[in-house]
Design a protein around this motif. Structure first.
Motif, PDB file in Angstrom:
ATOM      1  N   UNK A 101      -5.704  16.520  -3.836  1.00 57.85           N
ATOM      2  CA  UNK A 101      -5.681  17.064  -2.480  1.00 57.85           C
ATOM      3  C   UNK A 101      -5.709  15.936  -1.442  1.00 57.85           C
ATOM      4  N   UNK A 102      -6.584  14.953  -1.643  1.00 56.96           N
ATOM      5  CA  UNK A 102      -6.661  13.838  -0.690  1.00 56.96           C
ATOM      6  C   UNK A 102      -5.378  13.020  -0.681  1.00 56.96           C
ATOM      7  N   UNK A 103      -4.732  12.881  -1.837  1.00 59.98           N
ATOM      8  CA  UNK A 103      -3.467  12.164  -1.893  1.00 59.98           C
ATOM      9  C   UNK A 103      -2.391  12.905  -1.108  1.00 59.98           C
ATOM     10  N   UNK A 104      -2.351  14.219  -1.247  1.00 58.12           N
ATOM     11  CA  UNK A 104      -1.355  14.998  -0.513  1.00 58.12           C
ATOM     12  C   UNK A 104      -1.646  15.006   0.983  1.00 58.12           C
ATOM     13  N   UNK A 105      -2.916  15.040   1.356  1.00 60.96           N
ATOM     14  CA  UNK A 105      -3.273  14.967   2.778  1.00 60.96           C
ATOM     15  C   UNK A 105      -2.838  13.631   3.358  1.00 60.96           C
ATOM     16  N   UNK A 106      -3.040  12.548   2.621  1.00 58.13           N
ATOM     17  CA  UNK A 106      -2.596  11.236   3.095  1.00 58.13           C
ATOM     18  C   UNK A 106      -1.075  11.198   3.235  1.00 58.13           C
ATOM     19  N   UNK A 107      -0.365  11.826   2.307  1.00 59.38           N
ATOM     20  CA  UNK A 107       1.091  11.885   2.387  1.00 59.38           C
ATOM     21  C   UNK A 107       1.548  12.672   3.612  1.00 59.38           C
ATOM     22  N   UNK A 108       0.891  13.782   3.908  1.00 56.24           N
ATOM     23  CA  UNK A 108       1.226  14.574   5.088  1.00 56.24           C
ATOM     24  C   UNK A 108       0.912  13.798   6.368  1.00 56.24           C
ATOM     25  N   UNK A 110       0.958  10.553   6.682  1.00 59.98           N
ATOM     26  CA  UNK A 110       1.996   9.529   6.821  1.00 59.98           C
ATOM     27  C   UNK A 110       3.247  10.145   7.427  1.00 59.98           C
ATOM     28  N   UNK A 111       3.590  11.348   6.984  1.00 58.86           N
ATOM     29  CA  UNK A 111       4.762  12.023   7.516  1.00 58.86           C
ATOM     30  C   UNK A 111       4.564  12.405   8.987  1.00 58.86           C
ATOM     31  N   UNK A 112       3.363  12.811   9.345  1.00 58.86           N
ATOM     32  CA  UNK A 112       3.114  13.291  10.700  1.00 58.86           C
ATOM     33  C   UNK A 112       2.886  12.145  11.694  1.00 58.86           C
ATOM     34  N   UNK A 113       2.018  11.212  11.343  1.00 55.60           N
ATOM     35  CA  UNK A 113       1.637  10.153  12.272  1.00 55.60           C
ATOM     36  C   UNK A 113       2.437   8.867  12.100  1.00 55.60           C
ATOM     37  N   UNK A 114       3.165   8.739  11.038  1.00 59.29           N
ATOM     38  CA  UNK A 114       3.851   7.480  10.741  1.00 59.29           C
ATOM     39  C   UNK A 114       3.024   6.672   9.759  1.00 59.29           C
ATOM     40  N   UNK A 115       3.679   5.734   9.152  1.00 62.30           N
ATOM     41  CA  UNK A 115       2.991   4.982   8.096  1.00 62.30           C
ATOM     42  C   UNK A 115       2.114   3.885   8.680  1.00 62.30           C
ATOM     43  N   UNK A 116       0.976   3.742   8.053  1.00 64.89           N
ATOM     44  CA  UNK A 116       0.091   2.618   8.337  1.00 64.89           C
ATOM     45  C   UNK A 116      -0.380   2.087   6.985  1.00 64.89           C
ATOM     46  N   UNK A 117      -0.792   0.872   6.992  1.00 61.68           N
ATOM     47  CA  UNK A 117      -1.201   0.253   5.733  1.00 61.68           C
ATOM     48  C   UNK A 117      -2.407   0.974   5.119  1.00 61.68           C
ATOM     49  N   UNK A 118      -3.324   1.441   5.933  1.00 65.20           N
ATOM     50  CA  UNK A 118      -4.514   2.134   5.424  1.00 65.20           C
ATOM     51  C   UNK A 118      -4.144   3.485   4.802  1.00 65.20           C
ATOM     52  N   UNK A 119      -3.256   4.242   5.450  1.00 60.76           N
ATOM     53  CA  UNK A 119      -2.850   5.536   4.904  1.00 60.76           C
ATOM     54  C   UNK A 119      -2.086   5.382   3.602  1.00 60.76           C
ATOM     55  N   UNK A 120      -1.210   4.398   3.543  1.00 62.32           N
ATOM     56  CA  UNK A 120      -0.441   4.173   2.313  1.00 62.32           C
ATOM     57  C   UNK A 120      -1.366   3.732   1.184  1.00 62.32           C
ATOM     58  N   UNK A 121      -2.330   2.885   1.507  1.00 66.62           N
ATOM     59  CA  UNK A 121      -3.290   2.448   0.483  1.00 66.62           C
ATOM     60  C   UNK A 121      -4.124   3.625  -0.010  1.00 66.62           C
ATOM     61  N   UNK A 123      -3.241   6.814   0.019  1.00 62.69           N
ATOM     62  CA  UNK A 123      -2.374   7.698  -0.742  1.00 62.69           C
ATOM     63  C   UNK A 123      -2.173   7.183  -2.167  1.00 62.69           C
ATOM     64  N   UNK A 124      -1.823   5.905  -2.291  1.00 61.62           N
ATOM     65  CA  UNK A 124      -1.616   5.347  -3.630  1.00 61.62           C
ATOM     66  C   UNK A 124      -2.902   5.327  -4.446  1.00 61.62           C
ATOM     67  N   UNK A 125      -4.022   5.040  -3.800  1.00 60.15           N
ATOM     68  CA  UNK A 125      -5.307   5.032  -4.496  1.00 60.15           C
ATOM     69  C   UNK A 125      -5.614   6.398  -5.089  1.00 60.15           C
ATOM     70  N   UNK A 126      -5.451   7.458  -4.288  1.00 58.46           N
ATOM     71  CA  UNK A 126      -5.742   8.808  -4.779  1.00 58.46           C
ATOM     72  C   UNK A 126      -4.730   9.276  -5.817  1.00 58.46           C
ATOM     73  N   UNK A 127      -3.445   8.942  -5.619  1.00 57.14           N
ATOM     74  CA  UNK A 127      -2.446   9.323  -6.621  1.00 57.14           C
ATOM     75  C   UNK A 127      -2.708   8.627  -7.959  1.00 57.14           C
TER      76      UNK A 127
END
Length: 155
Positions: A101-108, A110-121, A123-127
């Motif tokens: 769930x947290x990985x999908x929230x981070x993905x959403x 990223x899609x909504x606010x744009x990518x940042x290094x913290x969000x991508x990290x 997302x990958x951490x949770x996935x």
């Protein structure tokens, strides 16, 4: 000490509830429901105990899934049923839904606010955590079957 025992009892009780629910969804015979609940309680309790002893989550999950697999095979021989009758529903409470769930929230995000290094990290951490925990569940559950139902000897 009593805090750990109460925590384990609480964890084991609440792990058995979804196991029985999923067993009912999978049309498990009613006489096998108590064994599904027992396996889920023992597996989740072992994982909680190993986490309390500072074992990593993935390894603790692997050992708990292996315990469910070995006990499921023993029960299947004892009650002349397929091991999946006992093990599939018992493994459900250990599915890493929060990490997925947290990985999908981070993905959403990223899609909504744009990518940042913290969000991508994040997302990958949770996935990656989700993938490794699911791999530990799958390998731990299939390990007893690979050992006991082989056509050739292990060695």
């Amino acid at each position: 000490m009593w805090d750990l025992i109460l925590r384990l009892i609480d964890d084991m009780f609440f792990a058995s509830i979804p196991a029985v629910g999923f067993a009912l969804i999978f049309n498990v015979p009613h006489r096998a429901l108590k064994y599904c609940a027992t396996l889920a309680a023992l597996g989740h309790g072992l994982r909680t105990l190993l986490l309390h002893l500072d074992m990593p989550l993935v390894i603790a999950t692997f050992f708990a899934a292996s315990l469910i697999g070995f006990l499921g095979i023993w029960l299947s021989h004892h009650y002349l049923a397929h091991p999946k009758v006992f093990t599939v529903a018992a493994i459900i409470p250990m599915i890493p839904g929060v990490y997925a769930y947290k990985a999908m929230i981070a993905l959403v995000q990223i899609n909504h606010y744009g990518s940042s290094q913290a969000l991508i990290a994040d997302m990958f951490n949770y996935f990656i955590k989700t993938g490794f925990i699911l791999g530990a569940l799958a390998f731990g559950l299939s390990l007893p079957g690979m050992l006991f139902y082989r056509k050739k000897p292990v060695v």
